[in-house]
Design a protein around this motif. Structure first.
Motif, short mmCIF file in Angstrom:
data_model
loop_
_atom_site.label_atom_id
_atom_site.label_comp_id
_atom_site.label_asym_id
_atom_site.label_seq_id
_atom_site.Cartn_x
_atom_site.Cartn_y
_atom_site.Cartn_z
N LYS A 121 -32.20 32.44 -10.75
CA LYS A 121 -32.58 33.51 -11.66
C LYS A 121 -31.58 33.52 -12.81
O LYS A 121 -30.40 33.72 -12.58
CB LYS A 121 -32.56 34.87 -10.95
N GLN A 122 -32.05 33.33 -14.00
CA GLN A 122 -31.14 33.24 -15.13
C GLN A 122 -30.99 34.59 -15.83
O GLN A 122 -31.98 35.27 -16.08
CB GLN A 122 -31.64 32.20 -16.11
N ALA A 123 -29.76 34.94 -16.11
CA ALA A 123 -29.50 36.15 -16.89
C ALA A 123 -29.77 35.85 -18.36
O ALA A 123 -29.36 34.80 -18.87
CB ALA A 123 -28.05 36.60 -16.70
N ILE A 124 -30.46 36.76 -19.04
CA ILE A 124 -30.78 36.56 -20.45
C ILE A 124 -30.51 37.84 -21.23
O ILE A 124 -30.30 38.91 -20.66
CB ILE A 124 -32.25 36.14 -20.66
N ILE A 125 -30.52 37.71 -22.54
CA ILE A 125 -30.46 38.85 -23.44
C ILE A 125 -31.87 39.06 -23.97
O ILE A 125 -32.43 38.19 -24.64
CB ILE A 125 -29.47 38.62 -24.59
N THR A 126 -32.47 40.19 -23.64
CA THR A 126 -33.88 40.43 -23.91
C THR A 126 -34.11 40.93 -25.34
O THR A 126 -33.19 41.38 -26.03
CB THR A 126 -34.46 41.46 -22.93
N ALA A 127 -35.37 40.89 -25.76
CA ALA A 127 -35.75 41.44 -27.07
C ALA A 127 -35.50 42.94 -27.11
O ALA A 127 -35.11 43.49 -28.15
CB ALA A 127 -37.22 41.14 -27.35
N GLU A 128 -35.71 43.61 -25.97
CA GLU A 128 -35.45 45.05 -25.89
C GLU A 128 -33.98 45.35 -26.11
O GLU A 128 -33.62 46.39 -26.67
CB GLU A 128 -35.91 45.59 -24.53
N GLU A 129 -33.12 44.44 -25.70
CA GLU A 129 -31.68 44.59 -25.93
C GLU A 129 -31.38 44.60 -27.43
O GLU A 129 -30.60 45.42 -27.91
CB GLU A 129 -30.93 43.44 -25.26
N THR A 130 -32.02 43.72 -28.16
CA THR A 130 -31.79 43.65 -29.59
C THR A 130 -32.28 44.92 -30.29
O THR A 130 -31.67 45.38 -31.26
CB THR A 130 -32.49 42.42 -30.19
#
Length: 370
Positions: A121-130
């Motif tokens: 499971k990869q940790a990502i920076i989501t669009a909601e974060e931006t």
């Protein structure tokens, strides 16, 4: 956080101070460099300098310092919820306070509750974060100075997030500084890279590493020198070497056991060894094979009897004193290829018991080569 908490990197600090003093600080900086060199530590120290030391900063709770980092979706989140940094801000601050500014993605995964078994499971920076970043930065600075957006590992942004952060970098909010801390900047959109001023970090100098180990960890000079050379500019690796229970010690035990059982041709015991290895997660198995390749190279180099060529701990060297004579020009390439092939098959989800037992049987033959 103070400048003196960053190990070495004086050239980078001088460059940052010149930017501030000459009033030419850009709206976005990207710190790049190898693992454990202090990129995040420098970003935190620079943010602290710009915002002014305060009790809030010492707890990483300053209202004008906004953190962004990769996140994962946990079981307690609703099906429609998209994770953002604020979901994990408590854990992030706890990690910085407990471990310090020299952290790596594996530390953060564990803090978020991720185990070796589900590492895919990869940790990502989501669009909601931006979207959250944009909302926070549109507010006025609480202190009347800079608002700082510190983005750790921006290369983990998904494409939607990357496009949104690009718009922020093109039209930054007033009095806002973006600090991007990246280990793989080449994975970022070229348009994002072009809108930041890149600052490259070198590995920590061995002398600086030795000094930090003696002053912060109270090591004797000889031990500090040995660990500093093994760490090769990576403070995280130096700390791992100091940890009596670190994974590499387990890997060393498994390496010693494999080589001794193979030398004695104990097929039954090698099968038991294989069964133990098969219980490890695939990521751990790959890290173990990387370690085996390290021990193979260092054992071969030990035959040259030049201490400056050796990058081993004392425990590793104690084993290599007797083992090194079995590694020579006739077998080192084939054993190395064997480890590489085994790692490739594990990466391709091959049956671990078959891969490692086959590897162990081939080691029996290869150790006999002269």
């Amino acid at each position: 956080m103070q400048r003196n908490e960053v190990i070495g990197q004086q050239e980078v600090w001088n460059r940052l101070m010149e930017m501030v003093q000459e009033n030419r600080l850009p709206h976005a900086l990207m710190f790049c460099g190898p693992q454990g060199c202090g990129k995040l530590a420098m970003a935190l120290a620079f943010a602290s300098y710009l915002l002014g030391d305060s009790p809030m900063l010492r707890k990483w709770e300053h209202p004008d310092l906004h953190f962004t980092f990769p996140t994962i979706k946990t079981a307690n989140m609703g099906s429609e919820h998209k994770p953002v940094s604020l979901d994990f801000i408590k854990e992030w601050r706890e990690l910085l306070l407990s471990k310090g500014p020299y952290i790596q993605i594996s530390d953060w995964m564990l803090k978020m509750g991720k185990t070796d078994a589900d590492y895919n499971k990869q940790a990502i920076i989501t669009a909601e974060e931006t979207d959250a970043i944009s909302h926070e930065l549109m507010m006025m600075s609480s202190q009347g100075g800079y608002k700082i957006s510190l983005i750790w590992l921006p290369e983990r942004m998904n494409i939607q997030s990357a496009n949104k952060i690009l718009k922020l970098l093109e039209e930054p909010p007033r009095q806002t500084l973006f600090l991007l801390v990246s280990e793989n900047p080449e994975l970022l959109l070229e348009t994002i890279r072009s809108r930041t001023q890149r600052i490259d970090f070198k590995k920590i100098e061995t002398a600086e590493m030795e000094k930090a180990l003696t002053e912060r960890r109270a090591l004797e000079p000889d031990m500090a020198h040995r660990i500093a050379r093994i760490a090769n500019g990576n403070w995280n690796l130096a700390l791992e070497e100091l940890d009596a229970g670190n994974e590499n010690r387990q890997h060393l035990d498994m390496f010693i056991m494999l080589m001794r059982l193979a030398y004695m041709r104990k097929i039954g015991d090698l099968k038991k060894w294989t069964d133990v290895i098969a219980t490890f997660g695939r990521e751990k198995q790959k890290r173990m094979l990387d370690y085996f390749m390290h021990m193979l190279r260092e054992s071969f180099m030990y035959n040259f009897r030049n201490p400056e060529l050796s990058y081993m701990t004392q425990d590793e060297e104690n084993f290599a004193k007797n083992f090194a004579r079995f590694i020579n020009e006739a077998n080192i390439i084939d054993i190395s290829n064997l480890f590489e092939d085994s790692k490739r098959m594990i990466s391709q989800n091959a049956n671990a018991k078959i891969v490692f037992f086959d590897m162990a049987l081939k080691i029996i033959v290869l150790l006999l080569r002269k």
